[in-house]
Design an enzyme around this catalytic site. Structure first.
Site, PDB file in Angstrom:
ATOM      1  N   GLY A   1       0.884  -1.091   0.056  1.00 25.96           N
ATOM      2  CA  GLY A   1       0.100  -0.044   0.059  1.00 25.96           C
ATOM      3  C   GLY A   1       0.529   1.085  -0.057  1.00 25.96           C
TER       4      GLY A   1
ATOM      5  CD  GLN B   1       3.131   5.680   3.182  1.00 25.32           C
ATOM      6  OE1 GLN B   1       2.317   5.465   2.462  1.00 25.32           O
ATOM      7  NE2 GLN B   1       4.086   4.967   3.798  1.00 25.32           N
TER       8      GLN B   1
ATOM      9  CB  CYS C   1       5.263   2.157   7.784  1.00 30.34           C
ATOM     10  SG  CYS C   1       4.685   3.730   7.056  1.00 30.34           S
ATOM     11  CG  LEU C   2       6.479   1.288   1.859  1.00 29.17           C
ATOM     12  CD1 LEU C   2       5.938   1.582   0.496  1.00 29.17           C
ATOM     13  CD2 LEU C   2       7.612  -0.006   1.544  1.00 29.17           C
TER      14      LEU C   2
ATOM     15  CG  HIS D   1      -0.431   1.117   7.537  1.00 30.01           C
ATOM     16  ND1 HIS D   1       0.306   0.386   8.357  1.00 30.01           N
ATOM     17  CD2 HIS D   1       0.199   1.835   6.618  1.00 30.01           C
ATOM     18  CE1 HIS D   1       1.489   1.167   8.003  1.00 30.01           C
ATOM     19  NE2 HIS D   1       1.308   1.890   6.946  1.00 30.01           N
ATOM     20  CD  GLU D   2      -1.135   2.216   2.884  1.00 27.74           C
ATOM     21  OE1 GLU D   2      -0.716   3.363   2.917  1.00 27.74           O
ATOM     22  OE2 GLU D   2      -0.444   1.345   3.075  1.00 27.74           O
TER      23      GLU D   2
ATOM     24  CG  HIS E   1       0.147   6.568   5.907  1.00 27.18           C
ATOM     25  ND1 HIS E   1       1.004   6.922   6.551  1.00 27.18           N
ATOM     26  CD2 HIS E   1       0.443   5.143   5.623  1.00 27.18           C
ATOM     27  CE1 HIS E   1       2.234   6.226   6.581  1.00 27.18           C
ATOM     28  NE2 HIS E   1       1.792   4.942   5.896  1.00 27.18           N
TER      29      HIS E   1
END
Ligand code: K1U
Ligand code: ZN
Length: 207
Positions: free
Chosen positions: A82, A87, A129-130, A171-172, A175
């Site tokens: 994702g 991000q 997480c990226l 999670h997304e 963000h």
């Protein structure tokens, strides 16, 4: 106006799992044909843009399909399951997801996604997480969520998700509100992860 509270999803109800999804009204290239110049740099903590609430995508925004395409290329390349627009420094409510990145590409592009219901039942799974590379923690969230969003052509969609897709959607969408997975763990664990990340990023810069 106060934000609408999600309704509670009953436990054990029918939840969409698997099956062929058709949420893209605009064709998106397969990851194999994407070129590296489409890639966007991913921001790392503590970049303040990761803590900023993103704005809704305006109807008819012509730039959004191109941004979604580049976000998908960036997500597949990372690799991740994702990616949310903040991000990559774009403070708009846009998310891309493919929870099976090793299979045939099956991307979801979610414009203005919102959780409209969540189960009382909770589930715990390890998340990464990226924007916090190499940091992982067990995160407890509602096991099932109902999410509503628009696709790139403006059509409305709804899904009830469980398992990895449920965790990834939550999670997304977090963000988009400046919330990170480390906000769902104890202060002790959070500080440990943030200190470890800062040390690793410092060492990388000094290499
Ligand atoms: O938002 C992000 O930073 C992406 C993140 C999403 C996520 C991971 C785990 C649980 C919920 C949400 C990632 O994709 S981290 C990388 C990852 O999980 C993965 C990468 C390749 C294959 C399988 C998983
Ligand atoms: Zn993340």
């Amino acid at each position: 106006m106060a934000p609408r509270r999600p309704t509670i999803l009953a436990g054990g109800g029918a939840v969409a799992r698997g099956g062929k999804r058709r949420y893209l009204s605009v064709p998106v290239q397969s990851r194999r044909s994407m070129t590296d110049n489409a890639l966007l740099p991913i921001l790392f903590v503590p970049d303040p843009r990761l803590r900023t609430k993103a704005k809704p995508v305006a109807a008819g925004d012509a730039q959004i399909a191109a941004l979604a395409e580049r976000m998908l290329a960036t997500m597949y390349k990372a690799p991740g399951i994702g990616l949310a627009a903040p991000q990559v420094g774009e403070l708009v409510r846009l998310v891309v997801i493919d929870v099976h990145p090793d299979d045939k590409p099956d991307p979801m592009v979610l414009v203005n996604p919102a959780i409209i219901a969540a189960s009382k039942e909770l589930a715990t799974r390890e998340e990464g997480c990226l924007s916090l590379p190499n940091q992982f923690a067990d995160v407890t969230r509602p096991a099932r969520v109902k999410v509503r969003w628009h696709d790139l052509a403006g059509a409305k969609h709804e899904i009830e998700a469980d398992g990895l897709l449920s965790a990834c959607l939550q999670h997304e969408i977090d963000h988009l509100d400046g919330v990170l997975f480390v906000d769902h763990v104890s202060a002790l664990k959070r500080n440990m992860l943030l200190r470890k990340l800062a040390k690793e990023l410092r060492a990388q810069r000094e290499e």
